[in-house]
Design a protein around this motif. Sequence first.
Motif, mmCIF file in Angstrom:
data_model
loop_
_atom_site.group_PDB
_atom_site.id
_atom_site.type_symbol
_atom_site.label_atom_id
_atom_site.label_comp_id
_atom_site.label_asym_id
_atom_site.label_seq_id
_atom_site.Cartn_x
_atom_site.Cartn_y
_atom_site.Cartn_z
ATOM 1 N N SER A 282 86.322 -46.852 188.376
ATOM 2 C CA SER A 282 87.592 -46.184 188.682
ATOM 3 C C SER A 282 88.679 -46.737 187.777
ATOM 4 O O SER A 282 88.864 -47.954 187.714
ATOM 5 C CB SER A 282 88.001 -46.449 190.133
ATOM 6 N N GLY A 283 89.389 -45.871 187.108
ATOM 7 C CA GLY A 283 90.498 -46.305 186.266
ATOM 8 C C GLY A 283 90.089 -46.739 184.874
ATOM 9 O O GLY A 283 90.951 -46.961 184.016
ATOM 10 N N GLN A 285 88.829 -45.038 182.651
ATOM 11 C CA GLN A 285 89.068 -43.964 181.690
ATOM 12 C C GLN A 285 90.511 -43.964 181.190
ATOM 13 O O GLN A 285 90.791 -43.409 180.131
ATOM 14 C CB GLN A 285 88.787 -42.596 182.339
ATOM 15 N N PHE A 287 93.098 -46.822 181.940
ATOM 16 C CA PHE A 287 93.777 -48.104 181.735
ATOM 17 C C PHE A 287 92.846 -49.072 181.002
ATOM 18 O O PHE A 287 91.765 -49.405 181.512
ATOM 19 C CB PHE A 287 94.203 -48.725 183.072
ATOM 20 N N THR A 290 91.828 -52.170 183.073
ATOM 21 C CA THR A 290 90.767 -51.915 184.049
ATOM 22 C C THR A 290 89.425 -51.824 183.335
ATOM 23 O O THR A 290 88.411 -52.345 183.819
ATOM 24 C CB THR A 290 91.050 -50.595 184.804
ATOM 25 N N TRP A 294 86.316 -54.286 184.247
ATOM 26 C CA TRP A 294 85.092 -53.690 184.802
ATOM 27 C C TRP A 294 83.921 -53.893 183.836
ATOM 28 O O TRP A 294 82.793 -54.163 184.265
ATOM 29 C CB TRP A 294 85.334 -52.203 185.084
ATOM 30 N N MET A 321 98.398 -39.232 187.710
ATOM 31 C CA MET A 321 96.996 -39.219 187.319
ATOM 32 C C MET A 321 96.644 -37.952 186.549
ATOM 33 O O MET A 321 95.874 -37.989 185.599
ATOM 34 C CB MET A 321 96.121 -39.359 188.572
ATOM 35 N N LEU A 325 95.034 -38.209 182.852
ATOM 36 C CA LEU A 325 93.753 -37.575 182.546
ATOM 37 C C LEU A 325 93.911 -36.542 181.428
ATOM 38 O O LEU A 325 93.051 -36.401 180.576
ATOM 39 C CB LEU A 325 93.181 -36.896 183.798
#
Lengths: 401, 385
Positions: A282-283, A285, A287, A290, A294, A321, A325
């Motif tokens: 999550s995130g 893509q 930030f 993040t 991850w 968001m 995106l």
Amino acid sequence: MPISAAELKKEHFAKYPPEARQLAMRYVSLLSELPLSFLPLLLREIIQYDWKFPIERRDLDRQLSYLASQTADVRRRTLASFGELQLSPALTRMDWVSAPVRFSEELTAYLWKSRQIDSFRAAAVTYVRNLDAAARAEPLPMRRLGIVLVGKGVTDNKYSLFRKLRPRGVYFTQVDPQNGVQIVLDTVTQRAGAHRASFAHWYIDGGPPETIPSVELSRVSYHSLEPVRTALLDRVRKIAQTHSMGPEGVVTTLAQMQPEELGLSGDSVLNRFQVDLLTQGSGTQVFSTTFVQWAAREALRRAQPLTLLARFAPRQRERPMNELLAGTFPSELDPQGALVDADMGGYYTWLNQQRLSDAEKSSFLIWFEGHREAVAIGPSLEPGTESTERLSLAQILKKIA
Amino acid sequence: MISAARAKTSSAALSLNRRHFLRAATGIGLGGSLFSFSPAPALALPGARKAVVVTFGGGARDDETFAPDGQENIPHLLNDLIPRATFFSQVVNRGILGHYVATASLATGAYETFNNFAAAPPDNPTVFEYFRRELKRPASDAWVVAPSNGFARIGESGHRSYGPGKGATVVLPKRLLTAALGSGGTRDYEHLLLDSYESPVYSQTLAGDVEGLHRLAEILKLSVQDFTRLAKSLNSPDELSVFVARQLMRRLAPSLLWITLHDMDIAHSGAFSLYVEGIRRSDQLCAEIWKMIQSEPEYAGKTTLLILPDFGRDSDAEAGGNGFQHHRTGDASSRTTWMMALGPGIRENVIVDRPVESIDLVPTLGSLLGFSPRLSKGKPLTEIL
């Protein structure tokens, strides 16, 4: 046509990737005796065997041989808690052999709904503990080392850094920042050269990657994956515009995407890992901070590297968001926010490193890039102490590497 | 290796930590548990006739709130509200840890089990339906201000004895703002239009509710132009929600007002700094809501304020999670939270350590306001009745 576990046959694995198929066929007798609340979770691992890292393959091989070595009675006791879970008729009717990932998602949702998630969690914890206890610990060829660089692009900082890590090691306040990044890169290169092995040494960067000599080093960068991220977000946008499925359906669809569909070529194992980072995190893509956190977590959890360098970079500023995106406005960077993110990300990277074998012998360094603050953690360093000695990063690394 | 024992932080241990942190930070509860206090004179006061419920639809952990490093993020809760509150330090949520379904469970007093991402009404009657039917209250007396599209159906249940038209009016401020902006640019308002954070790879386009906008504008005596102008001066979706709540309090003064804050749920994006900003904003907004209650004549002296997160977030020690980012493990940290109650008749500066459940909220509201939520599975919290 739904089948029960007892009806499993070798031909049911015909559509599995080649190495996964061989593995499943070798253990079909064992698999046919496992409870349905557990079996598809194991198949979920087996079906991905062709894209697993060497250590993951070793662990899966061990797990299967551990279960196969038990008598039917012992195995029943080992998995009794899983066997006691009640599954819905809809779950038992699913094609759990061909689509174990989809089954796992449905199972998770059902366990929450039927309030069995806590029982499942307890069963999983006990099972993994028993599995770990049965495994023979192998000595590492070199002490594990994690290095995290934070704060790229930050000139002034008032945020109190490394509060969670200072009690674990030595807080250096007079680090000589001269050539710091190069010293770190040289250390990583030297270690990768000293012990050559696939996926044993990693370099993850939230910005454009630094040039490093050609050594056995797994390299992942948020910046280099920009075309892949763009292709992925384009796909997400198209799905969202059709309103054809809910968030869970989108996640499942993304999880099934192949690296080639997103324009990746080269090492298939590393490519799959990178796609997983973007489709399952999550995130990741949107930030870069993040993404780095991850990626470091997943590299440690899955590849269990001997060396990990994770370098955080400024992330884009928060926007709705939909716009993050869509990329409809030019990105504005937030280095200070990224520093706070990275400070926590560094702590999580250390925590994840501590979950690996020989944790008590491993070492860790986190440095505020270009500045004088760092924390070093290692068996030879006194936890919770502070050093005002003026040292280069090379000198600090020498103390812990 | 991190030991399993260390990873297993229990709900009771979390509760004791909160008590310890609160003592250190505020001196609260030095007398021990509630039962060491003599009966408070406030017990003699008539019961509150209005209630405002504030939930955080995105939990915050102790690490970022009540623990020593987190206290800097909640100065208003610590210094302004908790000294005036009875504080329940161990509120356990045993249901599904998704924000819509969990908030619906808070509103029905029963653990709902529908798909968190579905636009479904709760199965059990909501507090708003009980309240309106038993007290014969009009629709204008029960309102919900909710953060995202997903909460659109939280005001009334699918229960056959209740349902459409019998619950609360739900305001989705972001949907109204989208409608107000029409086809014009949203650039100046982008910070207010964030929708769900729970699944960041997927984001539905916000649909505008033009009819609802004009109806609300009429009710609130606020032109659409004024609404958009005022919205522009706000910093976040939660500020927009509180702005709408303030208008409702001034114009309609509902007896039951439910506000769900959501900014901190940006934690799902993995950006720690944004999560902490969300906590700080919620802290400030809670204090503002309390001030609003004290300053509005229709509310002052007769309103109970209840504040609680819907649940927590995963512990750092839980290997299956990723710390603050999600609430997927079902560990004690993600299931255990707190609640505070302030208002007339409620003892101040008191900590209650015994475990209670988040579904106890509805029967407590029933006792406070005078209705009986017969299908709720929770129990009234006697410490504040």
